[in-house]
Write a protein that holds these residues in place. Structure first.
Motif, mmCIF file in Angstrom:
data_model
loop_
_atom_site.group_PDB
_atom_site.id
_atom_site.type_symbol
_atom_site.label_atom_id
_atom_site.label_comp_id
_atom_site.label_asym_id
_atom_site.label_seq_id
_atom_site.Cartn_x
_atom_site.Cartn_y
_atom_site.Cartn_z
ATOM 1 N N ALA A 138 0.866 -1.169 0.000
ATOM 2 C CA ALA A 138 0.000 0.000 0.000
ATOM 3 C C ALA A 138 0.904 1.219 0.000
ATOM 4 O O ALA A 138 1.733 1.368 0.885
ATOM 5 C CB ALA A 138 -0.892 -0.008 1.229
ATOM 6 N N PRO A 140 0.637 5.076 0.230
ATOM 7 C CA PRO A 140 -0.241 6.239 0.416
ATOM 8 C C PRO A 140 0.199 7.368 -0.501
ATOM 9 O O PRO A 140 1.387 7.598 -0.683
ATOM 10 C CB PRO A 140 -0.029 6.617 1.882
ATOM 11 N N ALA B 421 2.193 6.717 13.667
ATOM 12 C CA ALA B 421 1.366 6.488 12.474
ATOM 13 C C ALA B 421 1.652 7.521 11.393
ATOM 14 O O ALA B 421 1.655 7.199 10.216
ATOM 15 C CB ALA B 421 -0.108 6.513 12.855
ATOM 16 N N TYR B 422 1.953 8.753 11.790
ATOM 17 C CA TYR B 422 2.149 9.791 10.779
ATOM 18 C C TYR B 422 3.513 9.713 10.117
ATOM 19 O O TYR B 422 3.838 10.534 9.260
ATOM 20 C CB TYR B 422 1.944 11.180 11.385
ATOM 21 N N VAL B 424 4.559 6.704 8.806
ATOM 22 C CA VAL B 424 4.515 5.520 7.942
ATOM 23 C C VAL B 424 4.702 5.943 6.497
ATOM 24 O O VAL B 424 4.117 6.925 6.050
ATOM 25 C CB VAL B 424 3.173 4.786 8.113
ATOM 26 N N THR B 426 5.236 3.304 3.543
ATOM 27 C CA THR B 426 4.429 2.318 2.834
ATOM 28 C C THR B 426 4.178 1.139 3.755
ATOM 29 O O THR B 426 4.904 0.938 4.728
ATOM 30 C CB THR B 426 5.128 1.795 1.562
ATOM 31 N N VAL B 427 3.142 0.409 3.457
ATOM 32 C CA VAL B 427 2.851 -0.797 4.217
ATOM 33 C C VAL B 427 2.850 -1.955 3.242
ATOM 34 O O VAL B 427 2.183 -1.905 2.215
ATOM 35 C CB VAL B 427 1.471 -0.720 4.912
ATOM 36 N N ARG B 472 -2.671 -4.229 7.686
ATOM 37 C CA ARG B 472 -2.176 -3.393 6.602
ATOM 38 C C ARG B 472 -3.145 -2.247 6.329
ATOM 39 O O ARG B 472 -2.759 -1.086 6.225
ATOM 40 C CB ARG B 472 -2.002 -4.257 5.364
ATOM 41 N N GLU B 473 -4.438 -2.600 6.256
ATOM 42 C CA GLU B 473 -5.445 -1.572 6.002
ATOM 43 C C GLU B 473 -5.493 -0.576 7.160
ATOM 44 O O GLU B 473 -5.559 0.638 6.945
ATOM 45 C CB GLU B 473 -6.838 -2.216 5.854
ATOM 46 N N ALA B 476 -2.591 1.894 7.206
ATOM 47 C CA ALA B 476 -2.769 2.908 6.168
ATOM 48 C C ALA B 476 -3.842 3.914 6.585
ATOM 49 O O ALA B 476 -3.693 5.124 6.375
ATOM 50 C CB ALA B 476 -3.130 2.240 4.848
ATOM 51 N N ASP B 477 -4.912 3.425 7.204
ATOM 52 C CA ASP B 477 -5.977 4.329 7.661
ATOM 53 C C ASP B 477 -5.491 5.241 8.783
ATOM 54 O O ASP B 477 -5.797 6.430 8.802
ATOM 55 C CB ASP B 477 -7.184 3.519 8.148
ATOM 56 N N LEU B 479 -2.567 6.258 9.265
ATOM 57 C CA LEU B 479 -1.702 7.289 8.677
ATOM 58 C C LEU B 479 -2.550 8.452 8.200
ATOM 59 O O LEU B 479 -2.259 9.617 8.503
ATOM 60 C CB LEU B 479 -0.896 6.703 7.511
ATOM 61 N N GLN B 480 -3.619 8.144 7.466
ATOM 62 C CA GLN B 480 -4.479 9.220 6.957
ATOM 63 C C GLN B 480 -5.091 9.998 8.104
ATOM 64 O O GLN B 480 -5.104 11.228 8.103
ATOM 65 C CB GLN B 480 -5.592 8.628 6.073
ATOM 66 N N LEU B 483 -2.513 12.188 9.754
ATOM 67 C CA LEU B 483 -2.165 13.357 8.946
ATOM 68 C C LEU B 483 -3.278 14.394 8.983
ATOM 69 O O LEU B 483 -3.028 15.591 9.059
ATOM 70 C CB LEU B 483 -1.889 12.932 7.503
#
Lengths: 205, 499
Positions: A138, A140, B421-422, B424, B426-427, B472-473, B476-477, B479-480, B483
């Motif tokens: 993934a 981002p 988390a901010y 990250v 890539t995962v 993984r999901e 990624a979440d 991170l968003q 941010l």
């Protein structure tokens, strides 16, 4: 395996999955305004930029097959030379090595092609591939540093193109999507550019 | 401003030694042509050496005269070069670290080397060889202050008051230094050493002590001796390295000082901190101690990134380390989720294969007519397989919090990696063919700071494949989410501004 290998994604892929391009065309048809005017329109409609799960062009197998055959030829020549000059067993082991490596390589190519999938989601680019090790990444959009398209000589002959996405990460800092048509690669590059730009008011580290 | 005058004699000495080989060679060649008289030869030799040193001295005086640095409004200017001039202007906000180093002689002379590090490129941006010790500290202070002012112009974040003297976060005690010496013996060298000994040892022993029938005693003794020697040596090295270690917080950066023979002082910019890792090897864990490493990343547009890893705390009580880690990143309390039990079977299978190969190898040696030993005793290794598999499994785990992902790996040398988390990048989740058989997967959380060469990535290894997908999901979440929350002003971290 044939070209009509259906993508595992949503319904629209099945019937006309002649190549990965059909998805792209669908996408373009569904948003006729193109990407131009998004630049002066800050709230980008991210949902519209999403894609379905896409597969890559079947032609890329020829490219991979060529490099597999090249590796097989090298293995065949090395082992053949060893057996002819050092062991004096004649050239047959070399031919055997060539055939074995070529066969394994061919199998790998078929499986690798079948495993490749990518998807542009709301926040990230998803890639899935791998034969012996399945890898799902993934990426981002916030983390995208820059995006290249690249076309080697073999790719040009097959009218293919690859997209390379760079991040500041340390492992897997560049990710390549092979086997795209040039139009598709450019379209994907634009799409990612818009998405990355929209989120790039941040330090990308 | 100029370099310290004392840097001239020091640099003359330093560079004369460096080109000493050439001087001696020229001297010998010169005196060789003198026709045999010893005195004459010696005179020519000394003459040539003196000319060499004089040339160096001239060069160094010129170097000193032509070297100038200035702290201007927003750049650090350096004008240098004797024959080819070089003028550099380094913007303050691009300077990541100002490092000082001093070896013993430099300490006696009271001079120090200053190195300016920027993010771009792998090497040091600029070196000042050498300035007065006080001036060096002043430069370090001044650059940090101007950097702060620089960034204050552009944003309205709340800044911690720029205290003249920072608060001391950590200072190593003699007791901790002693423990560091004990703990830091490098266990990884031992198998290498034993391997080398088993190859070269026997012949060496028979050379040193001929006519002995007690070889079976000497072998282990030499082995143990060598292990102790390496342990003591690596212990001494790390004591010298981390002697009088101190960590201060000063405004927007951490400053550390360390070293006995070579005094070293460097800084860690807080806004560049990527991940924290807490490491403890078997010995340290047993004694209840751990170390803390901070990974930072340099980033400048178009130049990619360079990762740096700095020991923030060489050794401290584990609770103390956690507390310090919390002062850098406010981590909530965490408990690790271990991999499913079938991962343990996987490790057992892996070790069983290794042991099988070892036993087969042991048996194979007895096929040689001259060798006979109870090879079947190696079968005892099988008994260690479940233990090893269990230990490996026990020391793995991951934790997913609201703002942090934490992973834990390694038995011999355990490391807990804390990824905000901010940060990250890539995962990636991956499943090898062997993992797929047991429905397992590994998730790698990549950051710009992790040094993948030493295998320090944050990896949640061998977790259930569905959990891996969810992880993984989720990462990624997060991170968003992180941010988004950091983009709102006055919320989240004080270091959310772009570089």
């Amino acid at each position: 395996m044939t070209d009509a290998d259906p993508p595992t994604g949503p319904a629209d892929g099945g019937a006309e999955a002649q190549s990965g391009r059909s998805d792209a065309e669908n996408q373009e048809r569904s948003q006729p305004d193109g990407t131009d005017e998004r630049d002066n329109d800050p709230p980008v409609d991210r949902a519209a930029l999403r894609t379905d799960v896409r597969t890559i062009e079947a032609r890329v197998r020829w490219k991979w097959l060529l490099s597999a055959l090249f590796a097989a030829a090298v293995a065949g020549v090395v082992i053949g030379a060893l057996s002819v000059f050092a062991l004096e067993w004649g050239p047959l082991p070399g031919v055997g090595a060539f055939l074995v490596v070529a066969l394994l390589g061919g199998l790998h190519v078929v499986l690798l092609y079948r495993s490749w999938e990518y998807q542009v989601r709301e926040d990230a680019l998803y890639l899935q591939r791998g034969v012996i090790t399945h890898v799902t990444s993934a990426i981002p959009f916030v983390r995208v540093q820059h995006i290249d398209t690249s076309r080697g000589p073999i790719e040009r002959a097959l009218s293919l193109s690859s997209l390379v996405v760079y991040t500041a990460g340390s492992r897997g800092a560049d990710v390549t999507i092979p086997g795209l048509t040039p139009a598709e690669a450019e379209e994907l590059q634009d799409r990612l550019k818009v998405l990355a730009k929209d989120t790039a008011d941040e330090d990308a580290v | 401003m100029r370099l310290d005058p004392l840097s001239i004699p020091y640099r003359i000495a330093e560079n004369s030694v460096r080109i000493g080989g050439a001087i001696v060679l020229a001297g010998v060649a010169g005196s060789g042509g003198s026709g045999g008289s010893f005195l004459q030869g010696a005179l020519i030799f000394v003459g040539i050496a003196a000319v060499g040193v004089a040339l160096v001295a001239g060069w160094e005086v010129a170097y000193h005269r032509r070297f100038r640095y200035d702290l201007t409004e927003d750049t650090f200017d350096i004008h240098s070069g004797v024959l080819s001039r070089r003028d550099r202007e380094i913007p303050y906000h691009r300077i990541q670290n100002v490092d000082l180093r001093q070896n013993v002689i430099q300490r006696v002379l009271g001079i120090a080397e200053v190195r300016l590090e920027t993010a771009g490129g792998g090497q040091t941006e600029a070196q000042l060889q050498y300035v007065n010790r006080k001036e060096a500290s002043r430069l370090q202070e001044e650059v940090a202050r101007r950097k702060r002012d620089d960034s204050e112009d552009t944003e309205s974040e709340q800044q911690p008051p720029a205290g003249a003297t920072g608060e001391t976060l950590f200072a190593i005690t003699p007791r901790e230094l002693g423990i560091l010496g004990i703990v830091s013996m490098d266990l990884r060298l031992v198998p290498l050493l034993l391997g080398a000994l088993s190859v070269f040892g026997p012949s060496m022993i028979t050379e040193v002590v001929p006519d002995t029938d007690q070889l079976f005693l000497i072998g282990p003794l030499v082995g143990i001796g060598a292990i102790v020697a390496t342990a003591v040596l690596s212990g001494i090295i790390s004591v010298l390295r981390y002697y009088d270690f101190q960590l201060h917080r000063r405004g927007e950066e951490y400053r550390y000082e360390r070293g006995l023979l070579q005094r070293f002082s460097g800084s860690i910019p807080i806004e560049k901190v990527q991940t924290l890792s807490i490491r403890e090897n078997v010995l340290a864990r047993w004694l209840g101690y751990a170390s803390l490493t901070i990974e930072t990343a340099g980033y400048s547009p178009g130049q990619g990134s360079g990762a740096r890893s700095q020991a923030a705390i060489p050794i401290a009580d584990r609770d103390r380390v956690l507390e310090l880690a919390r002062s850098i990143e406010p981590i909530e309390t965490f408990t690790f989720e271990r991999p499913p039990k079938r991962a343990r079977q996987r490790y057992a299978a892996r070790y069983l294969i290794v042991v099988g190969v070892l036993i087969a190898g042991a048996y194979a040696t007895t096929l040689h007519p001259d060798v006979s030993w109870p090879w079947y005793l190696t079968a005892l290794l099988v008994g260690m397989v479940p233990v090893a598999a269990h230990l490996k499994w026990r020391h793995r785990g991951y934790y997913l919090g609201e703002e942090y992902v934490i992973t834990r790996n390694g038995f011999w040398s355990q490391r807990i990696t804390i990824v905000p988390a901010y940060r990250v990048q890539t995962v990636v989740s991956s499943r090898t063919i062997f993992q797929r058989r047991r429905r397992l997967a590994s998730v790698v959380i990549d950051t710009a700071g992790s040094s993948s060469l030493s295998g320090d990535d944050a990896v949640a290894a061998d977790i259930d494949d569905e959990t891996a997908e969810a992880l993984r999901e989720d990462v990624a979440d997060r991170l968003q989410a992180a941010l988004t929350s950091r983009r709102r002003p006055g919320d989240g971290h004080p270091d959310s501004q772009p570089a």
